[in-house]
Design an enzyme around this catalytic site. Structure first.
Site, PDB file in Angstrom:
ATOM      1  CG  HIS A 284      -2.177   0.941   1.059  1.00 13.12           C
ATOM      2  ND1 HIS A 284      -2.073   2.313   1.115  1.00 13.12           N
ATOM      3  CD2 HIS A 284      -3.409   0.657   1.142  1.00 13.12           C
ATOM      4  CE1 HIS A 284      -3.141   2.895   0.814  1.00 13.12           C
ATOM      5  NE2 HIS A 284      -4.071   1.799   1.046  1.00 13.12           N
ATOM      6  CG  ASP A 326      -8.080  -4.382  -0.818  1.00  9.26           C
ATOM      7  OD1 ASP A 326      -9.333  -4.168  -0.378  1.00  9.26           O
ATOM      8  OD2 ASP A 326      -7.262  -3.594  -1.380  1.00  9.26           O
TER       9      ASP A 326
END
Length: 380
Positions: A284, A326
């Site tokens: 990320h 996720d």
């Protein structure tokens, strides 16, 4: 990029003089610490340097500002709702990971909406749908948007009441049972999950409640700036979230898990990377040291899916990237036996609280968002 840079590296990336670098540090724009190898020297936080270098490279031309309005990780709309600060997600000055240890989504809504009491997402039996899931969520929210009152000129309390009603309808549409209990318990009952699973769902919803000016939040704010009803603004956010580059990322992780179950984790990682496909669920840009939301959620899941654990190990070995939220949602879904689309449902329900907070903030600001395009075609 390493987390900390030497003075020479920071100066080279910023293309500034030492005096300017020190000014950035004194103003709190770049973090600094003593060099652990040589305490007489200093190191500078790499993500702060990268953000400043990006801003300097863009300049301040109108087209550059318009292009940067939705650039990754750099919102151009001032907000006091949430931010990512040195690897931590912060909700109105509160650490979101610490908050998820005890707060409900209703209490988180009160914080983000600046309300004095926890918000109620109570739902009547008539709110339930015979067909639950993504299509039902869109249909019910669209029906509410079609009859909603415009937002302009209304008080924050009135807007929050409409938003709470829309979120309760959304919760019922994805499977929450009727009642006045906290929404994570009603969702757990609807999905036949025990108390331990309900706590993991609660934690996920709190961690997903807001995340700076991401694409779906920007869409909700654009809708709000036109005076659209709160339900219509939430629908704009939901539509944007449905894209594979946003809320659809967990669906790709589920596919990755299916491949790993059939072919093994190492072989699956090699195949995805070999076809130049970005590995979903890992890494990320805002969390170079790892997504704290994923760490917090994975810690609350007792029955961990072995396929996904082996996938996490293989991905880390191949890319060095840590699991993100996720991936954690995919682990939660498989471990609790939730509906396959549960990651999207949880994302939509949790984030709807943040969308509503941004809607109220946008209406109170009274501004209209007018992104400008730039024509690049052939003139007649």
């Amino acid at each position: 990029m390493s987390e900390w840079l030497s003075r020479e590296e920071a100066l080279e990336r910023l293309k500034v003089r030492p005096q300017t670098l020190y000014a950035y540090v004194s103003r709190g724009r770049i973090g600094m610490r003593p060099d652990r190898a040589d305490p007489r020297r200093s190191q500078y936080r790499a993500d702060d340097v990268a953000a400043l270098a990006t801003r300097r490279a863009r300049g301040r031309s109108p087209s550059a500002i318009a292009e940067s309005a939705i650039a990754w990780g750099e919102p151009s709309i001032a907000t006091s709702i949430s931010t990512v600060w040195h690897g931590r997600l912060v909700y109105r000055g509160r650490d979101a990971v610490a908050l998820c240890e005890h707060a409900t989504l209703e209490e988180t809504a009160a914080l983000l909406w600046a309300r004095p009491e926890p918000v109620s997402f109570e739902a009547q039996a008539s709110d339930a749908s015979s067909q639950l899931g993504r299509a039902s969520a869109f249909a019910h929210l669209a029906a509410l948007a079609g009859q909603g009152r415009p937002s302009l000129g209304r008080s924050a309390a009135s807007l929050c009441a409409d938003a709470a009603r829309a979120i309760s309808v959304l919760a019922s549409a994805i499977g929450a049972s009727p009642g006045s209990d906290p929404v994570h318990r009603r969702l757990a009952r609807g999905w036949s999950v025990d108390d331990s699973g309900a706590e993991a769902i609660r934690r996920a919803l709190v961690l997903l409640a807001d995340h700076e000016l991401n694409a779906s939040t920007f869409a909700a704010r654009v809708a709000a700036s036109t005076g659209a009803s709160p339900a219509a603004c939430l629908l704009a956010g939901l539509a944007t979230l449905s894209g594979p580059r946003h809320g659809g990322a967990s669906e790709a992780v589920m596919q990755l898990a299916d491949d790993a179950a059939r072919h093994g984790a190492d072989a699956t990682i090699r195949r995805w990377l070999g076809h130049d496909r970005p590995l979903p669920g890992f890494g990320h840009q805002l969390y170079p040291e790892g997504d704290p939301r994923a760490t917090a959620l994975l810690a609350a899941i007792d029955d961990t899916d072995e396929t996904l654990r082996s996938l996490e190990t293989a991905a880390m070995a191949a890319t060095g990237a840590s699991a993100n939220i996720d991936f954690a949602l995919a682990v939660l879904t498989r471990s609790l036996g939730l509906p396959r689309d549960a990651p999207f449902h949880l994302f939509a329900l949790g984030r709807s609280v943040g969308w509503a907070a941004h809607v109220v903030e946008q209406i109170v600001s009274g501004s209209i968002i007018r992104p400008r395009g730039r024509y690049e075609g052939l003139l007649p």
